[in-house]
Design a protein around this motif. Sequence first.
Motif, PDB file in Angstrom:
ATOM      1  N   THR A   1      -7.300   0.080 -30.451  1.00 48.01           N
ATOM      2  CA  THR A   1      -8.650  -0.302 -30.863  1.00 48.01           C
ATOM      3  C   THR A   1      -8.840   0.025 -32.346  1.00 48.01           C
ATOM      4  N   CYS A   2      -9.920  -0.477 -32.929  1.00 49.60           N
ATOM      5  CA  CYS A   2     -10.271  -0.125 -34.304  1.00 49.60           C
ATOM      6  C   CYS A   2     -11.749  -0.405 -34.530  1.00 49.60           C
ATOM      7  N   CYS A   3     -12.304   0.221 -35.542  1.00 49.78           N
ATOM      8  CA  CYS A   3     -13.675  -0.077 -35.951  1.00 49.78           C
ATOM      9  C   CYS A   3     -13.593  -1.207 -36.965  1.00 49.78           C
ATOM     10  N   GLU A   4     -13.918  -2.406 -36.538  1.00 54.73           N
ATOM     11  CA  GLU A   4     -13.834  -3.564 -37.425  1.00 54.73           C
ATOM     12  C   GLU A   4     -14.914  -3.540 -38.502  1.00 54.73           C
TER      13      GLU A   4
ATOM     14  N   ARG B   1     -13.518   0.717 -19.684  1.00 50.53           N
ATOM     15  CA  ARG B   1     -14.512   0.850 -18.614  1.00 50.53           C
ATOM     16  C   ARG B   1     -15.936   0.924 -19.137  1.00 50.53           C
ATOM     17  N   TYR B   2     -16.112   1.187 -20.424  1.00 49.99           N
ATOM     18  CA  TYR B   2     -17.454   1.257 -21.009  1.00 49.99           C
ATOM     19  C   TYR B   2     -17.943  -0.087 -21.540  1.00 49.99           C
ATOM     20  N   ASN B   3     -17.079  -1.096 -21.535  1.00 46.53           N
ATOM     21  CA  ASN B   3     -17.449  -2.416 -22.037  1.00 46.53           C
ATOM     22  C   ASN B   3     -18.239  -3.157 -20.960  1.00 46.53           C
ATOM     23  N   ASP B   4     -19.481  -3.481 -21.274  1.00 52.66           N
ATOM     24  CA  ASP B   4     -20.339  -4.237 -20.370  1.00 52.66           C
ATOM     25  C   ASP B   4     -20.796  -5.489 -21.104  1.00 52.66           C
ATOM     26  N   GLN B   5     -20.097  -6.577 -20.883  1.00 56.31           N
ATOM     27  CA  GLN B   5     -20.368  -7.858 -21.524  1.00 56.31           C
ATOM     28  C   GLN B   5     -20.381  -7.718 -23.051  1.00 56.31           C
ATOM     29  N   CYS B   6     -19.333  -7.098 -23.559  1.00 55.72           N
ATOM     30  CA  CYS B   6     -19.087  -6.901 -24.997  1.00 55.72           C
ATOM     31  C   CYS B   6     -20.057  -5.918 -25.658  1.00 55.72           C
ATOM     32  N   VAL B   7     -20.704  -5.077 -24.874  1.00 56.09           N
ATOM     33  CA  VAL B   7     -21.562  -4.017 -25.395  1.00 56.09           C
ATOM     34  C   VAL B   7     -21.074  -2.692 -24.820  1.00 56.09           C
ATOM     35  N   CYS B   8     -20.938  -1.689 -25.676  1.00 54.25           N
ATOM     36  CA  CYS B   8     -20.487  -0.378 -25.223  1.00 54.25           C
ATOM     37  C   CYS B   8     -21.628   0.339 -24.515  1.00 54.25           C
ATOM     38  N   ASN B   9     -21.359   0.837 -23.303  1.00 53.29           N
ATOM     39  CA  ASN B   9     -22.388   1.567 -22.558  1.00 53.29           C
ATOM     40  C   ASN B   9     -22.024   3.034 -22.360  1.00 53.29           C
ATOM     41  N   ALA B  10     -21.075   3.549 -23.155  1.00 55.24           N
ATOM     42  CA  ALA B  10     -20.739   4.978 -23.101  1.00 55.24           C
ATOM     43  C   ALA B  10     -21.927   5.775 -23.645  1.00 55.24           C
ATOM     44  N   LYS B  11     -22.085   6.990 -23.172  1.00 57.49           N
ATOM     45  CA  LYS B  11     -23.171   7.839 -23.677  1.00 57.49           C
ATOM     46  C   LYS B  11     -22.834   8.403 -25.046  1.00 57.49           C
ATOM     47  N   HIS B  12     -21.535   8.641 -25.274  1.00 59.53           N
ATOM     48  CA  HIS B  12     -21.076   9.226 -26.538  1.00 59.53           C
ATOM     49  C   HIS B  12     -19.786   8.529 -26.961  1.00 59.53           C
TER      50      HIS B  12
ATOM     51  N   VAL C   1     -16.257  -2.723 -32.376  1.00 61.17           N
ATOM     52  CA  VAL C   1     -14.954  -2.155 -32.026  1.00 61.17           C
ATOM     53  C   VAL C   1     -14.049  -3.308 -31.607  1.00 61.17           C
ATOM     54  N   GLY C   2     -12.916  -3.421 -32.267  1.00 67.90           N
ATOM     55  CA  GLY C   2     -11.950  -4.467 -31.963  1.00 67.90           C
ATOM     56  C   GLY C   2     -10.835  -3.950 -31.077  1.00 67.90           C
ATOM     57  N   GLY C   3     -10.078  -4.878 -30.544  1.00 70.58           N
ATOM     58  CA  GLY C   3      -8.946  -4.537 -29.687  1.00 70.58           C
ATOM     59  C   GLY C   3      -9.067  -5.222 -28.349  1.00 70.58           C
TER      60      GLY C   3
ATOM     61  N   THR D   1     -27.688   9.016 -35.333  1.00 70.58           N
ATOM     62  CA  THR D   1     -26.855   9.593 -34.275  1.00 70.58           C
ATOM     63  C   THR D   1     -26.616   8.589 -33.157  1.00 70.58           C
ATOM     64  N   HIS D   2     -27.470   7.583 -33.021  1.00 68.94           N
ATOM     65  CA  HIS D   2     -27.317   6.549 -31.993  1.00 68.94           C
ATOM     66  C   HIS D   2     -27.218   5.188 -32.667  1.00 68.94           C
ATOM     67  N   ILE D   3     -26.341   4.345 -32.145  1.00 72.20           N
ATOM     68  CA  ILE D   3     -26.032   3.083 -32.820  1.00 72.20           C
ATOM     69  C   ILE D   3     -25.635   2.020 -31.795  1.00 72.20           C
ATOM     70  N   ASN D   4     -25.917   0.770 -32.109  1.00 72.72           N
ATOM     71  CA  ASN D   4     -25.469  -0.339 -31.268  1.00 72.72           C
ATOM     72  C   ASN D   4     -23.991  -0.581 -31.521  1.00 72.72           C
ATOM     73  N   ILE D   5     -23.217  -0.729 -30.439  1.00 72.65           N
ATOM     74  CA  ILE D   5     -21.778  -0.932 -30.566  1.00 72.65           C
ATOM     75  C   ILE D   5     -21.366  -2.173 -29.788  1.00 72.65           C
ATOM     76  N   LYS D   6     -20.927  -3.191 -30.523  1.00 68.64           N
ATOM     77  CA  LYS D   6     -20.342  -4.375 -29.909  1.00 68.64           C
ATOM     78  C   LYS D   6     -18.877  -4.053 -29.675  1.00 68.64           C
ATOM     79  N   CYS D   7     -18.371  -4.348 -28.489  1.00 71.73           N
ATOM     80  CA  CYS D   7     -17.007  -3.969 -28.145  1.00 71.73           C
ATOM     81  C   CYS D   7     -16.221  -5.156 -27.620  1.00 71.73           C
ATOM     82  N   GLU D   8     -15.061  -5.384 -28.219  1.00 68.92           N
ATOM     83  CA  GLU D   8     -14.167  -6.459 -27.777  1.00 68.92           C
ATOM     84  C   GLU D   8     -13.105  -5.972 -26.804  1.00 68.92           C
ATOM     85  N   ALA D   9     -12.994  -4.668 -26.574  1.00 65.94           N
ATOM     86  CA  ALA D   9     -11.946  -4.096 -25.720  1.00 65.94           C
ATOM     87  C   ALA D   9     -12.251  -4.414 -24.256  1.00 65.94           C
ATOM     88  N   GLU D  10     -11.743  -5.537 -23.795  1.00 73.45           N
ATOM     89  CA  GLU D  10     -12.034  -6.038 -22.452  1.00 73.45           C
ATOM     90  C   GLU D  10     -11.607  -5.091 -21.337  1.00 73.45           C
ATOM     91  N   HIS D  11     -10.612  -4.253 -21.592  1.00 75.95           N
ATOM     92  CA  HIS D  11     -10.083  -3.379 -20.548  1.00 75.95           C
ATOM     93  C   HIS D  11     -10.679  -1.973 -20.576  1.00 75.95           C
TER      94      HIS D  11
END
Length: 104
Positions: free
Chosen positions: A37-40, A71-82, A26-28, A59-69
């Motif tokens: 944001t966008c799905c890069e 709340r689900y971004n934990d060191q560039c990894v998404c930790n949201a449940k859904h 996820v970019g942004g 149904t479950h997938i690893n998500i790298k996230c660049e959206a620094e702001h």
Amino acid sequence: MPALVCSAQNCVFNNAMYCSKGDIKVGGEEARACQDTCCESFQERKRENAKNSMGSPSTHINIKCEAEHCRYNDQCVCNAKHVDISGAAACRCEETECVTFDEK
């Protein structure tokens, strides 16, 4: 791993609203709203790649996230449940967005 639902039907990895890629990005970096944001990882489904040949949908997938702001971004990894990725008529990654984004 978050549960991912994706409405980007024109993506080669989309199979019945699930992703067959295995992981997405996820970019942004400076995003302050989901529209920023966008799905890069989005790749437009074209005639020559009309079938999902990139693996099985999950149904479950690893998500790298660049959206620094987000709340689900934990060191560039998404930790949201859904996570929801939107972009039903998207033809480019910029036409997708992470609807789950929530500013810190």
